[in-house]
Design an enzyme around this catalytic site. Structure first.
Site, PDB file in Angstrom:
ATOM      1  N   ASN A   7       0.873  -1.174   0.000  1.00  0.00           N
ATOM      2  CA  ASN A   7       0.000   0.000   0.000  1.00  0.00           C
ATOM      3  C   ASN A   7       0.911   1.225   0.000  1.00  0.00           C
ATOM      4  OD1 ASN A   7      -1.842   2.012   0.444  1.00  0.00           O
ATOM      5  ND2 ASN A   7      -2.727   1.127   2.289  1.00  0.00           N
ATOM      6  N   ARG A  90      -2.603  -2.101  -3.436  1.00  0.00           N
ATOM      7  CA  ARG A  90      -3.853  -1.395  -3.158  1.00  0.00           C
ATOM      8  C   ARG A  90      -3.892  -0.132  -4.020  1.00  0.00           C
ATOM      9  NH1 ARG A  90      -5.506   2.723   1.409  1.00  0.00           N
ATOM     10  NH2 ARG A  90      -7.703   2.824   0.898  1.00  0.00           N
ATOM     11  N   HIS A 182     -12.903   2.841  -0.199  1.00  0.00           N
ATOM     12  CA  HIS A 182     -12.913   1.798   0.848  1.00  0.00           C
ATOM     13  C   HIS A 182     -13.654   0.534   0.392  1.00  0.00           C
ATOM     14  CE1 HIS A 182     -12.917   5.365   3.903  1.00  0.00           C
ATOM     15  NE2 HIS A 182     -11.684   4.954   3.716  1.00  0.00           N
ATOM     16  N   HIS A 208     -17.854   2.080   7.452  1.00  0.00           N
ATOM     17  CA  HIS A 208     -16.395   2.112   7.614  1.00  0.00           C
ATOM     18  C   HIS A 208     -16.070   3.489   8.187  1.00  0.00           C
ATOM     19  CE1 HIS A 208     -12.140   1.254   6.216  1.00  0.00           C
ATOM     20  NE2 HIS A 208     -12.100   2.555   6.495  1.00  0.00           N
ATOM     21  N   GLY A 210     -13.338   5.656  10.006  1.00  0.00           N
ATOM     22  CA  GLY A 210     -11.947   5.801  10.418  1.00  0.00           C
ATOM     23  C   GLY A 210     -11.555   7.254  10.263  1.00  0.00           C
ATOM     24  N   GLY A 212     -10.774   8.481   7.438  1.00  0.00           N
ATOM     25  CA  GLY A 212     -11.715   8.691   6.335  1.00  0.00           C
ATOM     26  C   GLY A 212     -12.891   7.753   6.594  1.00  0.00           C
ATOM     27  N   ARG A 241     -11.730  16.098   6.670  1.00  0.00           N
ATOM     28  CA  ARG A 241     -12.518  16.336   5.447  1.00  0.00           C
ATOM     29  C   ARG A 241     -13.944  16.740   5.813  1.00  0.00           C
ATOM     30  NH1 ARG A 241     -11.197  10.669   2.619  1.00  0.00           N
ATOM     31  NH2 ARG A 241      -9.426  10.434   4.015  1.00  0.00           N
ATOM     32  N   ASP A 283      -8.207  13.556  15.127  1.00  0.00           N
ATOM     33  CA  ASP A 283      -8.298  12.229  15.752  1.00  0.00           C
ATOM     34  C   ASP A 283      -9.474  12.174  16.716  1.00  0.00           C
ATOM     35  OD1 ASP A 283      -7.704  10.053  17.735  1.00  0.00           O
ATOM     36  OD2 ASP A 283      -5.959   9.808  16.442  1.00  0.00           O
ATOM     37  N   GLY A 331     -11.127   2.141  12.422  1.00  0.00           N
ATOM     38  CA  GLY A 331     -10.675   2.675  13.717  1.00  0.00           C
ATOM     39  C   GLY A 331     -11.791   3.098  14.656  1.00  0.00           C
ATOM     40  N   GLY A 333     -15.248   2.757  14.055  1.00  0.00           N
ATOM     41  CA  GLY A 333     -16.321   1.753  14.063  1.00  0.00           C
ATOM     42  C   GLY A 333     -15.995   0.560  14.944  1.00  0.00           C
ATOM     43  N   GLU A 334     -14.716   0.148  14.959  1.00  0.00           N
ATOM     44  CA  GLU A 334     -14.339  -1.034  15.738  1.00  0.00           C
ATOM     45  C   GLU A 334     -14.100  -0.712  17.208  1.00  0.00           C
ATOM     46  OE1 GLU A 334     -10.941  -2.968  13.821  1.00  0.00           O
ATOM     47  OE2 GLU A 334     -11.866  -2.563  11.887  1.00  0.00           O
ATOM     48  N   GLU A 383      -8.530  -5.403   4.742  1.00  0.00           N
ATOM     49  CA  GLU A 383      -8.411  -5.116   3.308  1.00  0.00           C
ATOM     50  C   GLU A 383      -7.228  -5.859   2.686  1.00  0.00           C
ATOM     51  OE1 GLU A 383      -8.639  -1.244   5.042  1.00  0.00           O
ATOM     52  OE2 GLU A 383      -9.459  -0.456   3.175  1.00  0.00           O
TER      53      GLU A 383
HETATM   54  P1  AMP Z   1      -8.405   4.370  10.784  1.00  0.00           P
HETATM   55  O1  AMP Z   1      -8.376   5.412   9.712  1.00  0.00           O
HETATM   56  O2  AMP Z   1      -9.278   3.208  10.470  1.00  0.00           O
HETATM   57  O3  AMP Z   1      -7.035   3.967  11.263  1.00  0.00           O
HETATM   58  O4  AMP Z   1      -9.088   5.063  12.070  1.00  0.00           O
HETATM   59  C1  AMP Z   1      -8.541   6.189  12.680  1.00  0.00           C
HETATM   60  C2  AMP Z   1      -9.580   6.780  13.644  1.00  0.00           C
HETATM   61  O5  AMP Z   1      -9.972   5.774  14.586  1.00  0.00           O
HETATM   62  C3  AMP Z   1      -9.074   7.966  14.449  1.00  0.00           C
HETATM   63  O6  AMP Z   1     -10.049   8.986  14.493  1.00  0.00           O
HETATM   64  C4  AMP Z   1      -8.878   7.374  15.821  1.00  0.00           C
HETATM   65  O7  AMP Z   1      -9.096   8.323  16.841  1.00  0.00           O
HETATM   66  C5  AMP Z   1      -9.940   6.311  15.882  1.00  0.00           C
HETATM   67  N1  AMP Z   1      -9.572   5.289  16.856  1.00  0.00           N
HETATM   68  C6  AMP Z   1      -8.552   4.418  16.786  1.00  0.00           C
HETATM   69  N2  AMP Z   1      -8.484   3.660  17.906  1.00  0.00           N
HETATM   70  C7  AMP Z   1      -9.489   4.085  18.706  1.00  0.00           C
HETATM   71  C8  AMP Z   1      -9.952   3.726  20.003  1.00  0.00           C
HETATM   72  N3  AMP Z   1      -9.371   2.760  20.697  1.00  0.00           N
HETATM   73  N4  AMP Z   1     -11.030   4.370  20.488  1.00  0.00           N
HETATM   74  C9  AMP Z   1     -11.638   5.335  19.792  1.00  0.00           C
HETATM   75  N5  AMP Z   1     -11.244   5.733  18.552  1.00  0.00           N
HETATM   76  C10 AMP Z   1     -10.198   5.126  18.030  1.00  0.00           C
END
Ligand code: AMP
Length: 400
Positions: A7, A90, A182, A208, A210, A212, A241, A283, A331, A333-334, A383
């Protein structure tokens, strides 16, 4: 059989090596600050993480460093580069030209020609992808290189979902339409949800969320709509964004703030969203902390995302004439149970009822209440595994 997944970003290159006999990732790494000073992090599963400062003037040196790590006697996992059977890349946007996963047929072949055409749709990403591909081809000559497009899964959308109601000739001239993003993640998690539900005709909304974020409507395993558009700027509020806004805001701000077109792109991509609205951070964790400390703008940013998720679920349930399952991934969602709880609140009308306790448990897969008609699942995305699987299928001549 070992498959390397790459990637490539503008100054970074992430890689994962999969043992496809076990469908398991056995090593991963990140080459950062390519063209600056070069930093490497490598981890082989079961061994200690390695961190190094290594000059990587271009993506080609980054690929070389990655291969050296993978074959290192001490912290690597394979004995020789020749054990890598193929590389899967990717690709963020394949535009209308690259639809299904495809093997590059040579340095001057049509696939690369098509990838060059995607420049206008995702300039920074496409440039980085081409550099990553070039690096792999020069370090691993003769090893098949496969492209897996993030836009591919969304190609099944009907015209009414992907067409923008703008001047038809202009749209045709520049291939302006909704492509989504995504897609590899939406495909993976919706596939897992279908397996869980035991119903290949299920109507699913995949969220999804994160840095983004995008939301998709998946009906019978096929994407029928998605929130991201021509570019990954459309849809819900994101880290920095803006997501969907009244298009008239763009010339309005440009004129008053004297911002040229290229800088306006930066404004919408880098200065809005959680960051711009809260004034705190892109974040979510920082935004949540600020909200907990009484920052009203931060709280509003979080409320907006939850509200927009709700609206997409409602719209997509209407579009599919039903809903069986909502999936959360990536990030936020999980990991962020508060966002899931806020988005799922007051959704009984749709037959959606969260189990508050299950939702709080880390790693819980099913988070719906026993009497919820719609299932709510948290599915960690993967992914890279999809890219490795497609790559394997293509090089072994199997159907995807
Ligand atoms: P990603 O782009 O999928 O890596 O997700 C990044 C986003 O997930 C950021 O806004 C992070 O603050 C959020 N994130 C990652 N870990 C956690 C967590 N343990 N609790 C809450 N948000 C998280």
């Amino acid at each position: 059989m070992f498959i390397l997944v790459v990637n490539a970003g503008s100054s970074s290159l992430k890689y994962q090596l999969f043992d496809m006999d076990r469908e398991e990732m056995i090593a991963k790494g990140l080459c950062e600050r390519i063209g600056i000073d070069g930093k490497l992090t490598h981890t082989t599963v079961g061994k200690e993480k390695v961190k190094k400062d290594i000059p990587m003037p271009t993506h080609t040196e980054a690929v070389k460093v990655a291969v050296e790590c993978l074959t290192d006697k001490e912290f690597g996992c394979i004995s020789d580069m020749s054990q890598i059977s193929a590389v899967g890349h990717r690709i963020v946007s394949g535009g209308p030209w690259l639809i299904n996963s495809v093997q590059i047929d040579g340095p001057d072949g049509k696939v690369l020609e098509d990838l060059h055409k995607c420049f206008d749709l995702a300039p920074l990403h496409t440039k980085a992808h081409l550099q990553g591909i070039e690096g792999c081809m020069s370090i691993m000559p003769g090893v098949p290189q496969v492209l897996v497009m993030d836009t591919a899964f969304h190609q099944t959308m009907p015209a009414q979902a992907y067409t923008y109601p703008i001047d038809y000739e202009t749209a045709q001239k520049y291939a302006i339409r909704r492509y989504g993003a995504h897609g590899t993640s939406h495909r993976y998690v919706s596939g897992k949800a279908i397996e869980y539900l035991g119903n290949k005709n299920a109507k699913i909304v995949t969220c999804h969320l994160g840095n983004g974020s995008s939301i998709s409507a998946v009906d019978g395993g096929k994407c029928v709509d998605t929130s991201m558009g021509l570019t990954p700027l459309e849809g819900v509020i994101m880290g920095s964004r803006c997501g969907s806004i009244d298009p008239a805001i763009v010339p309005f701000v440009m004129e008053r703030e004297n911002i040229p077109a290229d800088k306006m792109g930066d404004w919408m991509n880098k200065k809005c969203g959680f960051l711009g609205l809260s004034g705190v951070s892109s974040d979510l964790r920082d935004v949540r902390e600020a909200a907990a400390n009484g920052n009203e703008r931060a709280k509003l940013a979080l409320d907006i995302l939850a509200y927009q998720i709700k609206k997409y679920i409602g719209a997509y349930a209407a579009a599919m004439n039903g809903l069986d399952c909502v999936v959360f991934t990536a990030g936020i969602g999980e990991n962020d149970d508060e966002m899931r709880a806020a988005a799922m609140k007051d959704m009984e009308f749709y037959g959606i009822k969260l189990d508050a306790e299950k939702n709080k448990q880390r790693g819980c897969f099913e988070i719906h209440a026993d009497d919820s008609r719609v299932k709510i699942l948290v599915i960690p995305t993967n992914e890279e595994l999809v890219i490795a699987s497609d790559t394997l299928a293509i090089v072994t001549g199997k159907e995807i």
